[in-house]
Motif scaffolding. Structure first.
Motif, PDB file in Angstrom:
ATOM      1  N   LEU A   1      10.610   2.616  -2.530  1.00  0.00           N
ATOM      2  CA  LEU A   1       9.974   1.629  -1.654  1.00  0.00           C
ATOM      3  C   LEU A   1      10.853   0.405  -1.472  1.00  0.00           C
ATOM      4  O   LEU A   1      10.935  -0.163  -0.376  1.00  0.00           O
ATOM      5  CB  LEU A   1       8.621   1.216  -2.240  1.00  0.00           C
TER       6      LEU A   1
ATOM      7  N   ARG B   1       0.855  -1.184   0.000  1.00  0.00           N
ATOM      8  CA  ARG B   1       0.000   0.000   0.000  1.00  0.00           C
ATOM      9  C   ARG B   1       0.892   1.236   0.000  1.00  0.00           C
ATOM     10  O   ARG B   1       1.768   1.373   0.856  1.00  0.00           O
ATOM     11  CB  ARG B   1      -0.888   0.007   1.252  1.00  0.00           C
ATOM     12  N   ASP B   2       0.696   2.128  -0.958  1.00  0.00           N
ATOM     13  CA  ASP B   2       1.494   3.339  -1.024  1.00  0.00           C
ATOM     14  C   ASP B   2       0.650   4.441  -1.659  1.00  0.00           C
ATOM     15  O   ASP B   2       0.211   4.308  -2.803  1.00  0.00           O
ATOM     16  CB  ASP B   2       2.766   3.115  -1.839  1.00  0.00           C
TER      17      ASP B   2
ATOM     18  N   ARG C   1       9.518   5.956  -7.527  1.00  0.00           N
ATOM     19  CA  ARG C   1       8.840   5.570  -6.289  1.00  0.00           C
ATOM     20  C   ARG C   1       9.022   4.082  -5.995  1.00  0.00           C
ATOM     21  O   ARG C   1       9.184   3.680  -4.829  1.00  0.00           O
ATOM     22  CB  ARG C   1       7.351   5.909  -6.387  1.00  0.00           C
TER      23      ARG C   1
ATOM     24  N   GLN D   1       1.377   7.334  -2.945  1.00  0.00           N
ATOM     25  CA  GLN D   1       1.903   7.944  -4.163  1.00  0.00           C
ATOM     26  C   GLN D   1       1.639   7.069  -5.383  1.00  0.00           C
ATOM     27  O   GLN D   1       1.263   7.564  -6.450  1.00  0.00           O
ATOM     28  CB  GLN D   1       3.398   8.214  -4.005  1.00  0.00           C
TER      29      GLN D   1
ATOM     30  N   ARG E   1      13.784   1.536   0.623  1.00  0.00           N
ATOM     31  CA  ARG E   1      13.361   2.206   1.844  1.00  0.00           C
ATOM     32  C   ARG E   1      14.115   3.506   2.072  1.00  0.00           C
ATOM     33  O   ARG E   1      14.305   3.953   3.189  1.00  0.00           O
ATOM     34  CB  ARG E   1      13.544   1.299   3.075  1.00  0.00           C
TER      35      ARG E   1
END
Length: 291
Positions: free
Chosen positions: A168, A128-129, A164, A131, A171
């Motif tokens: 992710l 879940r993100d 992005r 952006q 991190r």
């Protein structure tokens, strides 16, 4: 592997004149996923599957890795290029598929100075993100409205998505700051002149990067640093400025002006004018009476 009907080829709205040989950096499609066992087709691109709608219990297998869970609206899984995943669904589902070119992922990794295993996109499930969700919803809206922003807007979203995903995976936060010299003035002028002379065409980010002489992701950041706005926004403002001038001349219809200034259709031109300029075509034409 034969492509099932629920997993069609890329949207024709984003394909160039070369057809399937000119795949976009990023495209999107809404795909039903049938109940029971489903093997996702192998794709030459990286695929993000965003779940749409009500929660659906699933089991998931990629290689020797297997997991069970519930897919929630907005959650996504990552299927790297050339791989497939096996799903078992207890009820039908719907996915929003974002298909990302390996070219832009490699280019982004180079601009971020990533190497080794950090360059490879790893499979993932139930992520879940906000952006990435936002990028997904913007691409869905573009597809629904026949891509009014053109290739250059989708290309910009592709760069943002690639950056992005790496953020992710590592991190680590991603910034738009680059070390080294910025965009030289003479290169910037070449880009600006090129945009002005090609406002009627469906410009792409890669096309402008070639004119500037930089990699795609480097150019995107350097242009924004130089001009104070993203490339796609600059192109939109120049198109609107050209359209406004033509309307004030009063010699062409809105349809002809939309074609001449690179808008997907007249209604997109009208909406953009109202959104950005706060004026309708009739109001702009009416300005002639005060000049």
């Amino acid at each position: 592997m034969t492509r099932p009907a629920c997993y069609p080829h890329p949207s024709a709205a984003l394909l160039g004149s070369a057809g399937s040989h000119d795949l976009p950096l990023l495209d999107v499609l809404t795909s039903p996923v049938p109940i029971g066992l489903f093997n996702s087709p192998v794709d030459a691109r990286h695929v993000l599957c965003l779940h749409l709608g009500d929660p659906v219990p699933v089991s998931y297998r990629a290689g020797s890795y297997e997991r069970q869970g519930v897919r929630l609206h907005g959650q996504f899984c990552v299927v790297p290029e050339g791989s497939s995943t096996r799903w078992t669904l207890t009820q039908p589902a719907t996915s929003l598929l974002l298909r990302l070119s390996p070219q832009i992922l490699n280019d982004t990794a180079e601009s971020m100075k990533l190497s080794g295993q950090h360059v490879q996109l790893a499979p993932a499930i139930h992520i879940r993100d906000p952006q990435i969700e936002c990028i997904g919803w913007m691409m869905q809206a573009e597809d629904h409205d026949a891509y009014p922003g053109g290739r250059i807007f989708a290309d910009s979203l592709a760069v943002a998505l690639a950056a992005r995903l790496f953020a992710l995976q590592s991190r680590k936060p991603v910034t738009d700051q680059l070390t080294g010299p910025g965009l030289p003035g003479w290169r910037l002028r070449h880009v600006i002149d090129y945009v002005e002379s090609h406002l009627d065409s469906d410009l792409t980010l890669a096309e402008l990067a070639v004119v500037a002489g930089f990699s795609l992701s480097h150019f995107k950041t350097l242009f924004r640093q130089a001009m104070g706005m993203p490339v796609h926004r600059y192109v939109m403002e120049r198109r609107l400025n050209r359209a406004r001038q033509l309307m004030m001349e009063g010699k062409q219809s809105v349809t002809d002006i939309a074609l001449e200034t690179g808008f997907a259709h007249p209604s997109h031109l009208v909406r953009s004018m109202r959104s950005v300029l706060g004026l309708s075509p009739a109001q702009i034409r009416g300005m002639m009476t005060f000049i």
